[in-house]
Design a protein around this motif. Structure first.
Motif, PDB file in Angstrom:
ATOM      1  N   LEU A  10       8.629  15.492  11.914  1.00  0.00           N
ATOM      2  CA  LEU A  10       7.440  15.106  11.153  1.00  0.00           C
ATOM      3  C   LEU A  10       6.350  14.597  12.084  1.00  0.00           C
ATOM      4  O   LEU A  10       5.159  14.853  11.848  1.00  0.00           O
TER       5      LEU A  10
ATOM      6  N   ARG B 245      -1.359  18.404  12.591  1.00  0.00           N
ATOM      7  CA  ARG B 245      -2.047  18.548  11.323  1.00  0.00           C
ATOM      8  C   ARG B 245      -3.184  17.568  11.087  1.00  0.00           C
ATOM      9  O   ARG B 245      -4.153  17.896  10.411  1.00  0.00           O
ATOM     10  N   PHE B 246      -3.095  16.342  11.624  1.00  0.00           N
ATOM     11  CA  PHE B 246      -4.094  15.321  11.317  1.00  0.00           C
ATOM     12  C   PHE B 246      -5.436  15.639  11.960  1.00  0.00           C
ATOM     13  O   PHE B 246      -5.498  16.337  12.974  1.00  0.00           O
TER      14      PHE B 246
ATOM     15  N   HIS C 162      -1.302   7.675  15.003  1.00  0.00           N
ATOM     16  CA  HIS C 162      -0.402   7.113  13.996  1.00  0.00           C
ATOM     17  C   HIS C 162       0.889   7.918  13.937  1.00  0.00           C
ATOM     18  O   HIS C 162       1.981   7.355  14.004  1.00  0.00           O
TER      19      HIS C 162
ATOM     20  N   LYS D 113       4.422   6.035  15.390  1.00  0.00           N
ATOM     21  CA  LYS D 113       5.435   5.540  14.466  1.00  0.00           C
ATOM     22  C   LYS D 113       6.604   6.491  14.381  1.00  0.00           C
ATOM     23  O   LYS D 113       7.752   6.116  14.619  1.00  0.00           O
ATOM     24  N   LEU D 114       6.324   7.764  14.086  1.00  0.00           N
ATOM     25  CA  LEU D 114       7.439   8.681  13.872  1.00  0.00           C
ATOM     26  C   LEU D 114       8.182   8.965  15.177  1.00  0.00           C
ATOM     27  O   LEU D 114       9.410   9.043  15.186  1.00  0.00           O
TER      28      LEU D 114
ATOM     29  N   ILE E 250      10.766   0.716   9.227  1.00  0.00           N
ATOM     30  CA  ILE E 250      11.303   1.744   8.327  1.00  0.00           C
ATOM     31  C   ILE E 250      10.293   2.089   7.240  1.00  0.00           C
ATOM     32  O   ILE E 250      10.041   3.258   6.930  1.00  0.00           O
TER      33      ILE E 250
ATOM     34  N   ASN F 201       7.600   4.319   8.552  1.00  0.00           N
ATOM     35  CA  ASN F 201       7.948   5.714   8.737  1.00  0.00           C
ATOM     36  C   ASN F 201       7.946   6.478   7.440  1.00  0.00           C
ATOM     37  O   ASN F 201       7.468   7.606   7.394  1.00  0.00           O
TER      38      ASN F 201
ATOM     39  N   VAL G  37       4.159   6.973   6.649  1.00  0.00           N
ATOM     40  CA  VAL G  37       3.464   7.985   7.456  1.00  0.00           C
ATOM     41  C   VAL G  37       4.035   9.367   7.181  1.00  0.00           C
ATOM     42  O   VAL G  37       3.296  10.356   7.186  1.00  0.00           O
ATOM     43  N   SER G  38       5.346   9.458   6.892  1.00  0.00           N
ATOM     44  CA  SER G  38       5.918  10.761   6.557  1.00  0.00           C
ATOM     45  C   SER G  38       5.262  11.332   5.309  1.00  0.00           C
ATOM     46  O   SER G  38       4.905  12.516   5.272  1.00  0.00           O
TER      47      SER G  38
ATOM     48  N   SER H 201       2.317  10.618   4.238  1.00  0.00           N
ATOM     49  CA  SER H 201       0.956  11.023   4.585  1.00  0.00           C
ATOM     50  C   SER H 201       0.936  12.354   5.306  1.00  0.00           C
ATOM     51  O   SER H 201       0.054  13.180   5.077  1.00  0.00           O
ATOM     52  N   VAL H 202       1.922  12.579   6.200  1.00  0.00           N
ATOM     53  CA  VAL H 202       1.958  13.847   6.927  1.00  0.00           C
ATOM     54  C   VAL H 202       2.185  14.996   5.966  1.00  0.00           C
ATOM     55  O   VAL H 202       1.534  16.040   6.051  1.00  0.00           O
ATOM     56  N   ILE H 203       3.094  14.799   4.981  1.00  0.00           N
ATOM     57  CA  ILE H 203       3.441  15.906   4.104  1.00  0.00           C
ATOM     58  C   ILE H 203       2.308  16.200   3.123  1.00  0.00           C
ATOM     59  O   ILE H 203       1.913  17.343   2.928  1.00  0.00           O
ATOM     60  N   THR H 204       1.756  15.123   2.497  1.00  0.00           N
ATOM     61  CA  THR H 204       0.733  15.383   1.479  1.00  0.00           C
ATOM     62  C   THR H 204      -0.658  15.553   2.069  1.00  0.00           C
ATOM     63  O   THR H 204      -1.486  16.237   1.495  1.00  0.00           O
ATOM     64  N   GLY H 205      -0.946  14.897   3.206  1.00  0.00           N
ATOM     65  CA  GLY H 205      -2.261  15.033   3.809  1.00  0.00           C
ATOM     66  C   GLY H 205      -3.320  14.165   3.179  1.00  0.00           C
ATOM     67  O   GLY H 205      -4.502  14.365   3.404  1.00  0.00           O
TER      68      GLY H 205
ATOM     69  N   ILE I 149      -5.317  11.041   3.313  1.00  0.00           N
ATOM     70  CA  ILE I 149      -5.627   9.880   4.126  1.00  0.00           C
ATOM     71  C   ILE I 149      -7.078   9.511   3.942  1.00  0.00           C
ATOM     72  O   ILE I 149      -7.915  10.368   3.644  1.00  0.00           O
TER      73      ILE I 149
ATOM     74  N   THR J 194       3.777  -1.063  12.459  1.00  0.00           N
ATOM     75  CA  THR J 194       3.932  -1.291  11.016  1.00  0.00           C
ATOM     76  C   THR J 194       3.035  -0.358  10.208  1.00  0.00           C
ATOM     77  O   THR J 194       2.182   0.307  10.773  1.00  0.00           O
TER      78      THR J 194
ATOM     79  N   GLY K 213       0.844   2.242   8.626  1.00  0.00           N
ATOM     80  CA  GLY K 213      -0.529   2.708   8.539  1.00  0.00           C
ATOM     81  C   GLY K 213      -1.547   1.942   9.342  1.00  0.00           C
ATOM     82  O   GLY K 213      -2.728   2.030   9.059  1.00  0.00           O
TER      83      GLY K 213
ATOM     84  N   LEU L 105      -4.676   3.798   8.185  1.00  0.00           N
ATOM     85  CA  LEU L 105      -4.593   5.175   7.704  1.00  0.00           C
ATOM     86  C   LEU L 105      -5.125   5.283   6.284  1.00  0.00           C
ATOM     87  O   LEU L 105      -5.701   6.294   5.915  1.00  0.00           O
TER      88      LEU L 105
END
Lengths: 118, 85, 175
Positions: free
Chosen positions: A20, A27-28, A36, A40-41, C81, C84, C87-88, C90-94, C96, C123, C125, C143
């Motif tokens: 991810l 993608r960002f 970010h 984090k990831l 945790i 993560n 942010v996951s 946010s990455v998947i849906t986009g 922001i 921590t 976003g 974010l």
């Protein structure tokens, strides 16, 4: 057998987080949001992979004995601490440098410019 | 049970290739530095997994030194990008 | 002189941690212990003026180290945790809406600022962009900025951290 499943769970979580993070970097839209994803990831993924390694080492130590497994686990722990701290600090340095290089963030609010001209 | 270490290594190397697109295309220099930082993190993980798969403690030491040196490299690149040197 | 001794001791302990399991005096061989002492003294002499730049020995108290360990295993880990998962998604849906906000935690020491900047970066976003050394104001890239945080000049702790009051923990550890 139980520890095998534990190792698999840790490794899977770590690899999914790393994947991810890579997708987020692709993608960002701008540098800060990519940071970010990367920080984090990427950090969480590597911490989980290190925990998987430590779980494997402990299971080997319990079935087999031998100090070399303990040494391996201790050094993995040191690598984990080093990774966690250096990643966060490196991200801070990169974002500060990007702002100083004049890259404006996309977004709704930006409170930084008032101190930049000193 | 199947040995999980080598498939994990293959996944990590694929991720490094994926991030390398950003390293090559990145519209600005900080983008490339971010991609380089991510590649460094994945490389440290890959070295750790190699060390466990081959039972070599030395490779884990290599991973620690690589993490610290890549941190110094990132800081230096950040200084150069931010025009503080 | 005290700062040289403290830095040398810390370097010696790290060296011992890295060479554990090499012999039979407890876990170490005599050669490693002697080499660690020499290397620790050299490192202490070279870097003491930089490592203990404030000349304050409050971090030598073991209670602060215990608190740091509890902090990083408890509140910080939970926040990592959560970060993560957040942010996951946010990455998947986009979805922001990024932005930079101001935040004044009221922490004055260098170590406290370092710990808080690292914690903010890990921590949900949030990412520290710049720290103003004179006033102690943090500039934080978020974010997802709330509506009410956009209108405010200076954000509160509750706008940035949701579960735990991390600046209070860090204040207890470092000051």
């Amino acid at each position: 057998m139980d520890t095998g499943i534990l190792i698999l769970i840790f490794l899977t979580i770590g690899l999914v987080a790393c994947t991810l993070g890579a997708v987020g970097i692709l993608r960002f839209p701008d540098v800060y949001t990519r940071l970010h994803a990367e920080t984090k990831l990427g950090t969480f993924g590597s911490i989980c992979i290190c925990l998987g390694v430590i779980a494997y080492v402990l299971s080997e130590y319990l079935t087999d004995g031998g100090t070399r497994y303990l040494v391996l686990g201790l050094h993995t722990l040191m690598a984990m601490i080093a990774l966690a701290f250096t990643n966060a600090l490196g991200a801070h340095a990169i974002s500060r440098a990007a702002y100083r290089a004049g890259i404006k963030p996309e977004g709704v609010v930006d409170r930084l410019p008032e101190v930049e001209q000193k | 049970m199947i040995d999980p270490w080598l498939p994990a290594l293959v996944v990590l190397l694929t991720l490094i290739l994926v991030v390398m697109f950003r390293l090559l295309w990145g519209p600005t220099v900080p983008d490339r530095v971010v991609a380089l930082d991510a590649i460094n993190t994945f490389t440290v993980c890959a070295i750790l997994i190699l060390g466990v798969a081959y039972h070599e403690t030395v490779l884990v030491d290599v991973a620690i030194v690589y993490a610290l040196l890549s941190f110094v490299g990132t800081l230096y690149l950040a200084k150069v990008v931010g025009r503080e040197i | 002189m005290k700062s040289v001794a403290a830095t040398a001791l810390l370097a010696f302990l790290v060296y011992l941690l890295l060479t554990a399991g090499s012999g039979h005096v407890l876990f170490w061989s005599w050669a490693e212990i002697v080499a660690g002492l020499v290397i620790g003294l050299v490192v202490g002499g070279l870097s003491a003026s930089w490592f203990c730049s404030s000349g304050n020995m409050r971090m030598a108290h073991p209670f602060r180290w215990l608190l740091l360990a509890i902090y990083s295993a408890g509140p910080l880990f939970v926040e990592i945790i959560r970060a993560n998962v957040y942010v996951s998604i946010s990455v998947i849906t986009g979805n922001i809406r990024p932005g930079i906000v101001k935040f004044n935690p009221g922490i004055n020491t260098d170590l406290g600022k370092l710990l808080l900047a690292t914690s903010i970066t890990l921590t949900p976003g949030t990412l520290t962009v710049e720290v103003d050394d004179a006033t102690g104001v943090f500039y934080v890239h978020m974010l997802n900025v709330d509506e009410k945080a956009v209108s405010k000049e200076m954000c509160d702790t509750s706008d940035i951290f949701a579960f735990f009051n991390l600046p209070a923990w860090i204040w207890r550890i470092a000051e």
